[in-house]
Motif scaffolding. Structure first.
Motif, PDB file in Angstrom:
ATOM      1  N   UNK A 275      -7.916 -28.612 -53.410  1.00  8.85           N
ATOM      2  CA  UNK A 275      -6.566 -28.686 -53.103  1.00  8.85           C
ATOM      3  C   UNK A 275      -5.990 -27.674 -52.044  1.00  8.85           C
ATOM      4  N   UNK A 276      -5.073 -28.403 -51.233  1.00 13.95           N
ATOM      5  CA  UNK A 276      -4.769 -27.516 -49.954  1.00 13.95           C
ATOM      6  C   UNK A 276      -4.081 -26.301 -50.649  1.00 13.95           C
ATOM      7  N   UNK A 277      -4.314 -25.188 -49.955  1.00 13.61           N
ATOM      8  CA  UNK A 277      -3.589 -23.831 -50.275  1.00 13.61           C
ATOM      9  C   UNK A 277      -2.206 -23.790 -50.060  1.00 13.61           C
ATOM     10  N   UNK A 278      -1.585 -24.479 -49.251  1.00 15.47           N
ATOM     11  CA  UNK A 278      -0.092 -24.502 -49.195  1.00 15.47           C
ATOM     12  C   UNK A 278       0.506 -25.386 -50.445  1.00 15.47           C
ATOM     13  N   UNK A 279      -0.156 -26.419 -50.710  1.00 15.99           N
ATOM     14  CA  UNK A 279       0.409 -27.363 -51.682  1.00 15.99           C
ATOM     15  C   UNK A 279       0.157 -26.571 -53.088  1.00 15.99           C
ATOM     16  N   UNK A 280      -0.966 -25.953 -53.194  1.00 14.46           N
ATOM     17  CA  UNK A 280      -1.246 -24.955 -54.558  1.00 14.46           C
ATOM     18  C   UNK A 280      -0.174 -23.967 -54.645  1.00 14.46           C
ATOM     19  N   UNK A 281       0.258 -23.277 -53.663  1.00 17.04           N
ATOM     20  CA  UNK A 281       1.381 -22.273 -53.688  1.00 17.04           C
ATOM     21  C   UNK A 281       2.659 -22.941 -54.196  1.00 17.04           C
ATOM     22  N   UNK A 282       3.060 -23.944 -53.714  1.00 17.36           N
ATOM     23  CA  UNK A 282       4.164 -24.891 -53.686  1.00 17.36           C
ATOM     24  C   UNK A 282       4.323 -25.075 -55.248  1.00 17.36           C
ATOM     25  N   UNK A 283       3.291 -25.669 -55.894  1.00 21.57           N
ATOM     26  CA  UNK A 283       2.974 -26.248 -57.135  1.00 21.57           C
ATOM     27  C   UNK A 283       3.468 -25.105 -57.974  1.00 21.57           C
ATOM     28  N   UNK A 284       2.608 -23.854 -57.578  1.00 18.47           N
ATOM     29  CA  UNK A 284       2.608 -22.592 -58.311  1.00 18.47           C
ATOM     30  C   UNK A 284       4.029 -22.233 -58.561  1.00 18.47           C
ATOM     31  N   UNK A 285       4.811 -22.201 -57.503  1.00 18.18           N
ATOM     32  CA  UNK A 285       6.089 -21.539 -57.364  1.00 18.18           C
ATOM     33  C   UNK A 285       6.859 -22.472 -58.261  1.00 18.18           C
ATOM     34  N   UNK A 286       6.874 -23.879 -58.178  1.00 21.37           N
ATOM     35  CA  UNK A 286       7.693 -24.815 -58.975  1.00 21.37           C
ATOM     36  C   UNK A 286       7.516 -24.706 -60.592  1.00 21.37           C
ATOM     37  N   UNK A 287       6.117 -24.539 -60.747  1.00 22.14           N
ATOM     38  CA  UNK A 287       5.564 -24.492 -62.155  1.00 22.14           C
ATOM     39  C   UNK A 287       6.039 -23.167 -62.725  1.00 22.14           C
ATOM     40  N   UNK A 288       6.039 -22.216 -61.609  1.00 26.29           N
ATOM     41  CA  UNK A 288       6.307 -20.755 -62.328  1.00 26.29           C
ATOM     42  C   UNK A 288       7.666 -20.757 -62.836  1.00 26.29           C
ATOM     43  N   UNK A 289       8.667 -21.345 -62.076  1.00 28.86           N
ATOM     44  CA  UNK A 289       9.971 -21.554 -62.640  1.00 28.86           C
ATOM     45  C   UNK A 289       9.972 -22.222 -63.852  1.00 28.86           C
ATOM     46  N   UNK A 290       9.460 -23.272 -63.959  1.00 26.06           N
ATOM     47  CA  UNK A 290       9.580 -24.166 -65.032  1.00 26.06           C
ATOM     48  C   UNK A 290       9.033 -23.301 -66.492  1.00 26.06           C
ATOM     49  N   UNK A 291       7.841 -22.833 -66.057  1.00 32.70           N
ATOM     50  CA  UNK A 291       7.084 -21.888 -67.064  1.00 32.70           C
ATOM     51  C   UNK A 291       8.023 -20.797 -67.594  1.00 32.70           C
ATOM     52  N   UNK A 292       8.706 -20.074 -66.639  1.00 31.78           N
ATOM     53  CA  UNK A 292       9.446 -18.985 -66.963  1.00 31.78           C
ATOM     54  C   UNK A 292      10.777 -19.439 -67.698  1.00 31.78           C
ATOM     55  N   UNK A 293      11.143 -20.511 -67.627  1.00 32.54           N
ATOM     56  CA  UNK A 293      12.367 -21.082 -68.401  1.00 32.54           C
ATOM     57  C   UNK A 293      11.882 -21.441 -69.609  1.00 32.54           C
ATOM     58  N   UNK A 294      10.861 -21.603 -69.989  1.00 32.31           N
ATOM     59  CA  UNK A 294      10.278 -21.729 -71.451  1.00 32.31           C
ATOM     60  C   UNK A 294      10.080 -20.552 -72.250  1.00 32.31           C
ATOM     61  N   UNK A 295       9.752 -19.544 -71.336  1.00 22.76           N
ATOM     62  CA  UNK A 295       9.335 -18.264 -72.000  1.00 22.76           C
ATOM     63  C   UNK A 295      10.216 -17.832 -73.117  1.00 22.76           C
ATOM     64  N   UNK A 296      11.416 -17.713 -72.830  1.00 24.69           N
ATOM     65  CA  UNK A 296      12.401 -17.117 -74.148  1.00 24.69           C
ATOM     66  C   UNK A 296      12.159 -18.173 -75.411  1.00 24.69           C
ATOM     67  N   UNK A 297      11.930 -19.554 -75.143  1.00 28.67           N
ATOM     68  CA  UNK A 297      11.785 -20.269 -76.511  1.00 28.67           C
ATOM     69  C   UNK A 297      10.261 -19.738 -77.044  1.00 28.67           C
ATOM     70  N   UNK A 298       9.385 -19.492 -76.461  1.00 32.54           N
ATOM     71  CA  UNK A 298       8.059 -19.325 -76.856  1.00 32.54           C
ATOM     72  C   UNK A 298       8.342 -17.753 -77.582  1.00 32.54           C
ATOM     73  N   UNK A 299       8.948 -17.111 -76.969  1.00 34.75           N
ATOM     74  CA  UNK A 299       9.297 -15.736 -77.714  1.00 34.75           C
ATOM     75  C   UNK A 299       9.977 -16.011 -78.879  1.00 34.75           C
ATOM     76  N   UNK A 300      10.959 -16.842 -78.843  1.00 35.44           N
ATOM     77  CA  UNK A 300      11.714 -17.012 -80.405  1.00 35.44           C
ATOM     78  C   UNK A 300      10.761 -17.583 -81.221  1.00 35.44           C
TER      79      UNK A 300
END
Length: 330
Positions: free
Chosen positions: A1-26
């Motif tokens: 996978x192209x490195x730029x695409x991976x970074x972009x996906x990671x940033x998007x998924x990072x935001x989505x993942x962190x949005x779920x983190x409070x629910x995981x902790x709860x």
């Protein structure tokens, strides 16, 4: 996978993942509270917030991206993506459980740019129980969200099997370093090194994200699973050699931890190659200095690695292995 695409996906998924983190902790803390242990729940929340969310989340991203690439388009519903992200957090809990225990065994000082959890407020060996809590919380979430799925048994067996293999690898690593005593250099062979890499980290870092994604995507072909594992093991070997390089030259401001493989007497790719090349006099340097935290002795080992041309060997190995992997994947 192209490195730029991976970074972009990671940033998007990072935001989505962190949005779920409070629910995981709860979810985790609520289950603890339901057992009439409010103090444990508060402690668990503090421990979770300190240890889990700060990593690079490469395993989590690998799982999510692999699922999106492998699943039929009609499977890519909002609910299914949500479930995959929950499982991605389970991988992060798995990773953190391994790190919390590993840091205690290695007497590491820093993890992800801050003191290791066992050093936080002088927690000490009690952090072992926190590591186990991370592991059991992972299985609790898998049961809670996936029990009714037709792939549940395959998913559960994958996590159990890889957990077992990872502990075997950790034991093998501890044996190679003689449980914190002076390293027995006679044990440092390439077969031993490859075994440690395969069992200690390949399975839970590289195999489980992709294999789990394949199960959720409905793939049944056993040959596809076999070929996938073969490639993933080769990728992990390359990654580990790169990690060993950071253990030699790693700087805190780059990787968030100090390179201490030499001081800890680790069975690394570099020391294995060095032992294959040393003269009797040079071997005496390793026997005297390897596994010692004295800065002068550490410097002597690093200088010996340089004298033996291991940097050039590493650069050649890295490029050739990368090119071979690209061909294998095609």
């Amino acid at each position: 996978m192209d490195q730029t695409l991976w970074v972009t996906i990671s940033e998007e998924e990072g935001q989505q993942m962190m949005a779920m983190w409070p629910d995981i902790v709860h979810d985790i803390t609520k289950e603890i509270e339901n057992s009439n242990n409010p103090d444990v729940a508060k402690w668990a929340e503090k421990m979770l917030q300190y240890t889990v969310p700060g990593g690079k989340k490469t395993r989590a991203f690998a799982l999510i991206i692999a699922y999106k690439l492998l699943a039929p388009s009609d499977q890519l519903t909002e609910e299914n993506i949500r479930l995959v992200r929950i499982l991605a957090w389970c991988l992060e809990l798995f990773q953190t459980y391994i790190l919390v225990i590993d840091d205690i065994q290695d007497r590491s000082l820093l993890r992800r740019g801050k003191p290791c959890w066992y050093r936080y407020n002088d927690i000490g060996p009690a952090a072992i129980n926190d590591g186990l809590l991370l592991q059991t919380a992972m299985f609790y979430l898998i049961r809670k969200y996936f029990k009714e799925k037709d792939y549940y048994v395959n998913l559960l067996e994958t996590f159990y099997d890889i957990g077992f293999k990872t502990i075997i690898g950790q034991n093998s690593d501890l044996f190679s370093t003689n449980f914190g005593k002076k390293s027995n250099l006679d044990l440092f062979t390439m077969n031993q090194y490859n075994s440690i890499v395969k069992y200690k980290t390949s399975y839970y870092s590289f195999v489980i994200p992709i294999i789990a994604a394949m199960h959720i995507a409905g793939i049944k072909d056993h040959e596809k699973f076999r070929e996938t594992k073969t490639i993933l093991f080769k990728i992990r070997n390359l990654y580990q050699v790169q990690d060993d390089y950071l253990g030699w030259f790693g700087k805190f401001d780059v990787c968030g931890k100090n390179g201490t493989d030499i001081q800890e007497g680790k069975c690394t790719w570099f020391v294995v190659l060095a032992l294959q090349r040393v003269t009797p006099e040079q071997r005496k340097i390793l026997e005297e200095c390897y596994g010692d935290s004295d800065p002068e002795k550490v410097h002597r080992v690093k200088q010996l690695f340089t004298d033996l041309g291991l940097l050039n060997t590493y650069s050649t190995y890295e490029e050739e292995t990368y090119n071979l992997l690209k061909e294998h994947i095609k």
